[in-house]
Motif scaffolding. Structure first.
Motif, PDB file in Angstrom:
ATOM      1  N   PHE A 244      12.163  -0.255  -6.620  1.00 58.29           N
ATOM      2  CA  PHE A 244      11.531   0.064  -5.706  1.00 58.29           C
ATOM      3  C   PHE A 244      10.274   0.982  -6.033  1.00 58.29           C
ATOM      4  O   PHE A 244       9.129   0.831  -5.593  1.00 58.29           O
ATOM      5  CB  PHE A 244      12.401   0.599  -4.487  1.00 58.29           C
ATOM      6  CG  PHE A 244      11.396   1.358  -3.323  1.00 58.29           C
ATOM      7  CD1 PHE A 244      10.969   0.213  -2.088  1.00 58.29           C
ATOM      8  CD2 PHE A 244      11.064   2.465  -3.141  1.00 58.29           C
ATOM      9  CE1 PHE A 244      10.073   0.856  -1.443  1.00 58.29           C
ATOM     10  CE2 PHE A 244      10.357   2.960  -2.123  1.00 58.29           C
ATOM     11  CZ  PHE A 244       9.867   2.008  -1.394  1.00 58.29           C
ATOM     12  N   PHE A 245      10.608   2.034  -6.736  1.00 58.58           N
ATOM     13  CA  PHE A 245       9.523   2.934  -7.174  1.00 58.58           C
ATOM     14  C   PHE A 245       8.888   2.178  -8.326  1.00 58.58           C
ATOM     15  O   PHE A 245       7.351   2.556  -8.261  1.00 58.58           O
ATOM     16  CB  PHE A 245      10.534   4.230  -7.604  1.00 58.58           C
ATOM     17  CG  PHE A 245      10.751   5.173  -6.579  1.00 58.58           C
ATOM     18  CD1 PHE A 245       9.968   6.172  -5.854  1.00 58.58           C
ATOM     19  CD2 PHE A 245      11.986   4.916  -5.952  1.00 58.58           C
ATOM     20  CE1 PHE A 245      10.354   6.848  -4.823  1.00 58.58           C
ATOM     21  CE2 PHE A 245      12.487   5.708  -4.867  1.00 58.58           C
ATOM     22  CZ  PHE A 245      11.865   6.828  -4.243  1.00 58.58           C
ATOM     23  N   SER A 247       7.986  -0.731  -9.028  1.00 54.45           N
ATOM     24  CA  SER A 247       7.135  -1.710  -8.634  1.00 54.45           C
ATOM     25  C   SER A 247       6.219  -1.349  -7.541  1.00 54.45           C
ATOM     26  O   SER A 247       5.336  -2.275  -6.975  1.00 54.45           O
ATOM     27  CB  SER A 247       7.998  -2.881  -8.026  1.00 54.45           C
ATOM     28  OG  SER A 247       8.849  -2.588  -7.061  1.00 54.45           O
ATOM     29  N   SER A 248       6.194  -0.223  -7.098  1.00 53.35           N
ATOM     30  CA  SER A 248       5.422   0.403  -5.882  1.00 53.35           C
ATOM     31  C   SER A 248       4.102   0.817  -6.345  1.00 53.35           C
ATOM     32  O   SER A 248       3.915   1.072  -7.443  1.00 53.35           O
ATOM     33  CB  SER A 248       6.025   1.657  -5.120  1.00 53.35           C
ATOM     34  OG  SER A 248       5.261   2.218  -4.403  1.00 53.35           O
ATOM     35  N   THR A 250       2.216   2.869  -4.598  1.00 53.10           N
ATOM     36  CA  THR A 250       2.153   4.311  -4.062  1.00 53.10           C
ATOM     37  C   THR A 250       2.925   5.328  -4.967  1.00 53.10           C
ATOM     38  O   THR A 250       2.784   6.333  -5.327  1.00 53.10           O
ATOM     39  CB  THR A 250       2.983   4.500  -2.737  1.00 53.10           C
ATOM     40  OG1 THR A 250       2.186   3.503  -1.985  1.00 53.10           O
ATOM     41  CG2 THR A 250       2.801   6.010  -2.142  1.00 53.10           C
ATOM     42  N   TYR A 251       4.086   4.871  -5.554  1.00 55.30           N
ATOM     43  CA  TYR A 251       5.010   5.897  -6.155  1.00 55.30           C
ATOM     44  C   TYR A 251       4.964   5.557  -7.656  1.00 55.30           C
ATOM     45  O   TYR A 251       4.650   4.543  -8.216  1.00 55.30           O
ATOM     46  CB  TYR A 251       6.581   5.729  -5.687  1.00 55.30           C
ATOM     47  CG  TYR A 251       6.530   6.038  -4.268  1.00 55.30           C
ATOM     48  CD1 TYR A 251       6.166   7.303  -3.493  1.00 55.30           C
ATOM     49  CD2 TYR A 251       6.942   5.045  -3.020  1.00 55.30           C
ATOM     50  CE1 TYR A 251       6.275   7.586  -2.189  1.00 55.30           C
ATOM     51  CE2 TYR A 251       7.077   5.373  -1.874  1.00 55.30           C
ATOM     52  CZ  TYR A 251       6.534   6.637  -1.485  1.00 55.30           C
ATOM     53  OH  TYR A 251       6.766   6.892  -0.154  1.00 55.30           O
ATOM     54  N   ASP A 373      12.062  -7.408   1.541  1.00 55.21           N
ATOM     55  CA  ASP A 373      11.867  -6.015   1.110  1.00 55.21           C
ATOM     56  C   ASP A 373      13.120  -5.224   0.632  1.00 55.21           C
ATOM     57  O   ASP A 373      14.114  -5.485   0.991  1.00 55.21           O
ATOM     58  CB  ASP A 373      11.399  -4.977   2.399  1.00 55.21           C
ATOM     59  CG  ASP A 373      10.687  -3.804   1.734  1.00 55.21           C
ATOM     60  OD1 ASP A 373      11.605  -3.035   1.134  1.00 55.21           O
ATOM     61  OD2 ASP A 373       9.712  -3.505   2.478  1.00 55.21           O
ATOM     62  N   ARG A 375      14.027  -2.473   0.427  1.00 60.55           N
ATOM     63  CA  ARG A 375      14.640  -1.584   1.402  1.00 60.55           C
ATOM     64  C   ARG A 375      15.508  -2.080   2.549  1.00 60.55           C
ATOM     65  O   ARG A 375      16.532  -1.647   2.751  1.00 60.55           O
ATOM     66  CB  ARG A 375      13.557  -0.657   2.068  1.00 60.55           C
ATOM     67  CG  ARG A 375      12.855   0.276   1.027  1.00 60.55           C
ATOM     68  CD  ARG A 375      11.607   0.846   1.825  1.00 60.55           C
ATOM     69  NE  ARG A 375      10.610  -0.095   2.225  1.00 60.55           N
ATOM     70  CZ  ARG A 375       9.458   0.036   2.743  1.00 60.55           C
ATOM     71  NH1 ARG A 375       9.035   1.343   3.209  1.00 60.55           N
ATOM     72  NH2 ARG A 375       8.688  -0.929   3.222  1.00 60.55           N
TER      73      ARG A 375
END
Length: 408
Positions: A244-245, A247-248, A250-251, A373, A375
């Motif tokens: 998640f991080f 491929s983000s 933002t992060y 998603d 999440r």
């Protein structure tokens, strides 16, 4: 009697040093596999390759460890790790990468770690002086979190900023395990071993004794099944949190490492609380169930929060998780007879491994072949653990209280 005697001090120091190395391995391998493949399914298969050998090995580990010196097993493994990480550092320095090779190494780690963890849990109980079990497991619960808090950001920084950062980390690992094994040579504990004469297929008889113990002790069986459900959810969340991080938009990887650090600091704080404060024995079951529910809710919703709340939640989950660990470990390891401890610990690891395998595979397949998603997939997995809490400890409170609500 003092908790910090010679043997307890050596075991604790040695365990912390090896935890520094283990924390590096836990962070590096998942990142390496995902960065090279960008596939959650391949990452899931790597996790399974690490877990599956634990299932097979667990059938053999318990009876063997109950009959052999746990100290010798631990020292031998740590010296072996010294050589293995040195070789891996040299190979990675050449730029070599192969999913098959690293998956095979992950499987090897699974086999070795099954022996190590079962032997360590069985030996640790032997070096605790009477009346100090709760404090001792509080100390034990601090070691890995402190190591993770230190090494996760370091590992992420090395990977992000150095071409051969992973290789350098493997060299460092080799040095850590060399120091650990050498320190552990000085353990001089009186070990409680299974002294029954080996006759015919003694392994089968030993294992049957463990099965009969579960039939007699329904509370231990229920705790084991509950944590199968927890392992399913933890595998799902551990599998997708890092991707998640990564491929983000933002992060970054560093954001992910700080999340690990926040959780680790929470565990450290929880361990310190347990070391100085003793929960009332009659309240332990209620505290444990409340913690189980809180941790599952926060874990399912964490990645939907703003980043500062993610970090705060990671801290809280870490803090609460230590409470769960301390209550369960100090209660169950005291409750289970010493000559049975290796077999019960190994069969628990066996069943928990099944939960982790199923969680990783189901999650990897969903993430790979749907557009859901990450999440949402992680939150959905938490339905399994919450259902297990409602169906097992709350329905069998009497059996749980018999084990948990004891002054140790």
């Amino acid at each position: 009697m003092s908790l910090w005697n010679r043997n307890f001090s050596i075991v604790t120091i040695g365990s912390f040093i090896s935890a520094l190395g283990g924390s590096i391995t836990g962070v590096v391998f998942g990142i390496l596999i995902y960065q090279e493949t960008q596939s959650p399914l391949i990452l899931a298969l790597f996790f399974v390759a690490n877990i599956l050998p634990r299932v097979i090995t667990s059938f053999l580990v318990g009876p063997y460890i109950d009959r052999h010196s746990r100290k010798k097993i631990i020292v031998t493994i740590d010296y072996f790790y010294t050589g293995l990480f040195l070789i891996m550092g040299i190979v990675l320095h050449t730029g070599f990468f192969s999913v098959v090779v690293f998956t095979a190494i992950g499987a090897l780690f699974g086999v070795i770690d099954t022996f190590y963890q079962t032997a360590f849990m069985s030996l640790f109980q032997e070096v605790i002086t009477p009346g100090n079990h709760s404090r001792a497991y509080s100390i034990s619960s601090l070691l890995w979190p402190i190591a993770a808090a230190i090494m996760a950001p370091v590992a992420a920084y090395m990977i992000d900023n150095f071409e051969f950062g992973v290789s350098y980390l493997m060299y460092f690992n080799a040095a850590l395990f060399l120091v650990t094994a050498t320190i552990e040579l000085f353990i001089n504990a009186k070990e409680t071993l299974n002294q029954k004469q080996v006759v015919g297929r003694q392994f089968v008889a030993d294992f049957k004794e463990a099965i009969l113990y579960y039939k007699k002790e329904r509370g231990i069986l229920a705790i084991t099944i509950l944590f199968v459900a927890f392992q399913y959810v933890y595998a799902a969340q551990d599998l997708l949190r890092m991707p998640f991080f990564v491929s983000s938009a933002t992060y970054t990887l560093q954001h992910y490492s700080f999340l690990i650090t926040a959780s680790a600091i929470g565990r450290v704080m929880g361990g310190l609380i347990h070391y100085t404060f003793k929960y009332p024995a009659k309240k332990k079951f209620l505290i444990a169930v409340s913690v189980y529910l809180a941790v599952e809710f926060l874990g399912a919703t964490q990645l939907y929060m703003p980043y500062f709340l993610m970090v705060a939640t990671g801290f809280i989950v870490g803090l609460l998780s230590v409470t769960s660990f301390n209550i369960r470990m100090s209660a169950t390891q005291t409750y289970i007879p010493g000559e049975m401890r290796g077999r019960i610990n190994s069969t628990q690891n066996l069943l928990w491994s099944f939960g982790g395998i199923i969680g990783a595979l189901v999650t990897g397949l969903i993430a790979e072949y749907t557009t859901l998603d990450y999440r949402l997939i992680m939150a959905g997995a938490a339905v399994v653990s919450v259902s297990a809490i409602l169906l097992i400890p709350l329905k069998m409170s009497g059996e749980f209280k018999k084990i948990y609500n004891v002054d140790v």
